[in-house]
Design a protein around this motif. Structure first.
Motif, mmCIF file in Angstrom:
data_model
loop_
_atom_site.group_PDB
_atom_site.id
_atom_site.type_symbol
_atom_site.label_atom_id
_atom_site.label_comp_id
_atom_site.label_asym_id
_atom_site.label_seq_id
_atom_site.Cartn_x
_atom_site.Cartn_y
_atom_site.Cartn_z
ATOM 1 N N GLY A 201 10.096 10.058 1.559
ATOM 2 C CA GLY A 201 9.563 9.011 2.425
ATOM 3 C C GLY A 201 10.537 7.871 2.651
ATOM 4 O O GLY A 201 11.752 7.996 2.463
ATOM 5 N N ASN A 202 9.988 6.725 3.046
ATOM 6 C CA ASN A 202 10.776 5.519 3.329
ATOM 7 C C ASN A 202 10.658 4.569 2.136
ATOM 8 O O ASN A 202 9.564 4.401 1.586
ATOM 9 C CB ASN A 202 10.244 4.829 4.588
ATOM 10 C CG ASN A 202 9.965 5.818 5.712
ATOM 11 O OD1 ASN A 202 10.759 6.726 5.948
ATOM 12 N ND2 ASN A 202 8.836 5.651 6.396
ATOM 13 N N TYR A 203 11.749 3.896 1.792
ATOM 14 C CA TYR A 203 11.686 3.092 0.571
ATOM 15 C C TYR A 203 12.787 2.048 0.512
ATOM 16 O O TYR A 203 13.766 2.085 1.262
ATOM 17 C CB TYR A 203 11.799 4.000 -0.663
ATOM 18 C CG TYR A 203 13.077 4.811 -0.712
ATOM 19 C CD1 TYR A 203 14.277 4.263 -1.168
ATOM 20 C CD2 TYR A 203 13.080 6.141 -0.296
ATOM 21 C CE1 TYR A 203 15.434 5.008 -1.205
ATOM 22 C CE2 TYR A 203 14.249 6.896 -0.325
ATOM 23 C CZ TYR A 203 15.415 6.322 -0.782
ATOM 24 O OH TYR A 203 16.577 7.060 -0.816
ATOM 25 N N MET A 204 12.595 1.102 -0.436
ATOM 26 C CA MET A 204 13.619 0.156 -0.858
ATOM 27 C C MET A 204 13.686 0.266 -2.375
ATOM 28 O O MET A 204 12.682 0.046 -3.054
ATOM 29 C CB MET A 204 13.250 -1.275 -0.440
ATOM 30 C CG MET A 204 13.115 -1.447 1.052
ATOM 31 S SD MET A 204 12.416 -3.062 1.525
ATOM 32 C CE MET A 204 13.616 -4.167 0.808
ATOM 33 N N ALA A 205 14.831 0.634 -2.907
ATOM 34 C CA ALA A 205 14.949 0.923 -4.332
ATOM 35 C C ALA A 205 15.988 0.014 -4.986
ATOM 36 O O ALA A 205 17.052 -0.232 -4.416
ATOM 37 C CB ALA A 205 15.335 2.388 -4.547
ATOM 38 N N TYR A 206 15.669 -0.460 -6.184
ATOM 39 C CA TYR A 206 16.537 -1.393 -6.909
ATOM 40 C C TYR A 206 16.685 -0.921 -8.351
ATOM 41 O O TYR A 206 15.687 -0.558 -8.992
ATOM 42 C CB TYR A 206 15.949 -2.804 -6.890
ATOM 43 C CG TYR A 206 15.662 -3.316 -5.500
ATOM 44 C CD1 TYR A 206 16.629 -4.009 -4.770
ATOM 45 C CD2 TYR A 206 14.424 -3.082 -4.891
ATOM 46 C CE1 TYR A 206 16.374 -4.461 -3.492
ATOM 47 C CE2 TYR A 206 14.162 -3.525 -3.608
ATOM 48 C CZ TYR A 206 15.131 -4.222 -2.916
ATOM 49 O OH TYR A 206 14.874 -4.658 -1.639
ATOM 50 N N MET A 228 3.662 3.212 2.273
ATOM 51 C CA MET A 228 2.398 3.932 2.147
ATOM 52 C C MET A 228 2.180 4.900 3.314
ATOM 53 O O MET A 228 1.396 5.835 3.197
ATOM 54 C CB MET A 228 1.230 2.942 2.068
ATOM 55 C CG MET A 228 1.175 2.160 0.777
ATOM 56 S SD MET A 228 -0.142 0.914 0.753
ATOM 57 C CE MET A 228 -1.607 1.950 0.846
ATOM 58 N N ASN A 229 2.859 4.661 4.422
ATOM 59 C CA ASN A 229 2.730 5.542 5.583
ATOM 60 C C ASN A 229 4.112 6.014 6.003
ATOM 61 O O ASN A 229 4.801 5.334 6.780
ATOM 62 C CB ASN A 229 2.033 4.817 6.739
ATOM 63 C CG ASN A 229 1.817 5.714 7.952
ATOM 64 O OD1 ASN A 229 2.156 6.900 7.918
ATOM 65 N ND2 ASN A 229 1.271 5.156 9.015
ATOM 66 N N PRO A 230 4.564 7.180 5.519
ATOM 67 C CA PRO A 230 5.925 7.630 5.801
ATOM 68 C C PRO A 230 6.130 8.135 7.229
ATOM 69 O O PRO A 230 7.238 8.508 7.602
ATOM 70 C CB PRO A 230 6.127 8.766 4.797
ATOM 71 C CG PRO A 230 4.753 9.297 4.560
ATOM 72 C CD PRO A 230 3.827 8.114 4.649
ATOM 73 N N VAL A 260 5.967 0.841 -6.426
ATOM 74 C CA VAL A 260 5.007 0.019 -5.687
ATOM 75 C C VAL A 260 4.784 0.635 -4.309
ATOM 76 O O VAL A 260 5.696 0.639 -3.478
ATOM 77 C CB VAL A 260 5.508 -1.433 -5.546
ATOM 78 C CG1 VAL A 260 4.447 -2.289 -4.876
ATOM 79 C CG2 VAL A 260 5.875 -2.014 -6.906
ATOM 80 N N TYR A 261 3.599 1.158 -4.086
ATOM 81 C CA TYR A 261 3.249 1.736 -2.788
ATOM 82 C C TYR A 261 2.782 0.589 -1.897
ATOM 83 O O TYR A 261 1.763 -0.041 -2.157
ATOM 84 C CB TYR A 261 2.191 2.817 -2.969
ATOM 85 C CG TYR A 261 2.746 4.014 -3.710
ATOM 86 C CD1 TYR A 261 3.251 5.107 -3.014
ATOM 87 C CD2 TYR A 261 2.823 4.017 -5.106
ATOM 88 C CE1 TYR A 261 3.800 6.193 -3.689
ATOM 89 C CE2 TYR A 261 3.367 5.096 -5.789
ATOM 90 C CZ TYR A 261 3.856 6.171 -5.071
ATOM 91 O OH TYR A 261 4.399 7.240 -5.739
ATOM 92 N N THR A 262 3.568 0.326 -0.849
ATOM 93 C CA THR A 262 3.511 -0.947 -0.134
ATOM 94 C C THR A 262 3.004 -0.769 1.290
ATOM 95 O O THR A 262 3.435 0.132 2.016
ATOM 96 C CB THR A 262 4.924 -1.575 -0.102
ATOM 97 O OG1 THR A 262 5.475 -1.583 -1.422
ATOM 98 C CG2 THR A 262 4.883 -2.987 0.440
ATOM 99 N N ARG A 263 2.102 -1.663 1.702
ATOM 100 C CA ARG A 263 1.580 -1.653 3.064
ATOM 101 C C ARG A 263 2.632 -2.197 4.026
ATOM 102 O O ARG A 263 3.358 -3.141 3.711
ATOM 103 C CB ARG A 263 0.326 -2.528 3.139
ATOM 104 C CG ARG A 263 -0.322 -2.625 4.508
ATOM 105 C CD ARG A 263 -1.089 -1.376 4.856
ATOM 106 N NE ARG A 263 -2.232 -1.191 3.963
ATOM 107 C CZ ARG A 263 -3.007 -0.115 3.949
ATOM 108 N NH1 ARG A 263 -2.746 0.871 4.788
ATOM 109 N NH2 ARG A 263 -4.022 -0.014 3.109
ATOM 110 N N ASP A 264 2.739 -1.613 5.223
ATOM 111 C CA ASP A 264 3.656 -2.118 6.244
ATOM 112 C C ASP A 264 3.270 -3.536 6.653
ATOM 113 O O ASP A 264 2.087 -3.852 6.815
ATOM 114 C CB ASP A 264 3.626 -1.231 7.489
ATOM 115 C CG ASP A 264 4.394 0.066 7.307
ATOM 116 O OD1 ASP A 264 5.413 0.051 6.600
ATOM 117 O OD2 ASP A 264 3.968 1.088 7.883
#
Length: 288
Positions: A201-206, A228-230, A260-264
């Motif tokens: 999916g789509n993400y920001m990883a640290y 949350m919506n890929p 953390v599953y994050t809302r757009d």
């Protein structure tokens, strides 16, 4: 980062297709604080980032040419085949309309160059006349006191490190192209596969070092914010990241990592200060 629509303001965003880099604290000895976008710089090792003509024009009008004695104002940008067209007013020349059309390229200094093939002032072609007189675009536009934009001879030079609002980026543009109504910039050089490559999916990883957000501080950070919506890009706005987190949910990995599953952002209710310019103008008109 992967497939992220990263907002600097409600109206200005960039599309991060992919990115590897480092968040570096602005001050030595400090840590990265999500709640303070001036506390860090995003140093790009490798990235592909697109910005629409509309967002780029918004950045130039609001962040670069916003002072009273600015050389340019009322800038608009559009694409024409493989060329970029910049229109506006020469403010220091009595608000004369101007138009510059040219080809984009990446300079050896890591900045973006627009070489002017066609120049108009007051709707009249000027390139041939300037050439005839031994003059160039820099004689029409004085950018000596402008941060992030320089005019050298017939080249308009944009520095992505300076024109964008915080959080600032640091990196060299190695190629640039026009894709529809977007200017797509490639930074740095290809890197080995990153630690988050297996994340779907789509993400920001640290990962690694210290990272503070809200009341939490992660040591040896292991944080991935997952869309949350890929099916569409991960729409993210740092100014409202807490609202995005609250609208999602969190999981802890066996190694105490945080997922953390994050809302757009664009799926959150809008706050009062995020009403559209059209609505604000209409409200002001009614008040008058």
């Amino acid at each position: 980062m992967k497939n992220v629509m990263y907002h600097y303001t409600p109206l200005v965003s960039v599309h991060i297709v992919s990115l590897q880099g480092h968040l570096t604290p602005t001050k030595a000895g400090e840590i990265v604080i999500f709640d303070d976008k001036n506390s860090f710089t995003l140093a790009l090792s490798s990235a592909e980032i697109g910005i629409t003509c509309k967002s780029l024009a918004q950045v130039l009008n609001q962040n670069v040419f916003s002072t009273e004695n600015t050389p340019l104002k009322n800038i608009s940008i559009e694409t024409k085949a493989d060329q970029l067209v910049i229109k506006g007013k020469l403010h220091q020349k009595g608000d004369i309309p101007f138009e510059v059309t040219g080809i984009l390229s990446a300079g050896n200094d890591g900045r973006i160059r627009l070489h002017a093939d066609h120049i108009k002032a007051a709707h009249l072609p000027m390139k041939g006349l300037l050439d005839l007189l031994g003059l160039d675009l820099s004689r029409l536009i004085n950018t000596q006191k402008v941060a992030g934009v320089t005019v050298e001879k017939d080249d308009v030079i944009l520095d992505p490190e300076q024109i964008l609002p915080p959080p600032h980026i640091k990196g060299r543009v190695t190629s640039v192209r026009i894709q529809g109504q977007e200017v797509v910039q490639v930074f740095g050089t290809p890197q080995p596969v990153g630690f988050a490559a297996k994340q779907s999916g789509n993400y920001m990883a640290y990962r690694n070092n210290e990272l503070q957000f809200g009341k939490l501080t992660m040591h040896a950070a292991d944080l991935i914010m997952i869309d949350m919506n890929p099916r569409d890009p991960f729409d993210f706005y740092l100014d409202r990241y807490k609202d995005q987190l609250v609208a999602g949910y969190t999981k802890i990995t066996p190694e105490f990592g945080l997922r953390v599953y994050t809302r757009d952002y664009n799926k959150l209710p809008r706050s009062k200060d995020e009403t559209t310019p059209h609505k604000r103008r209409r409200a002001a008109s009614i008040a008058e």
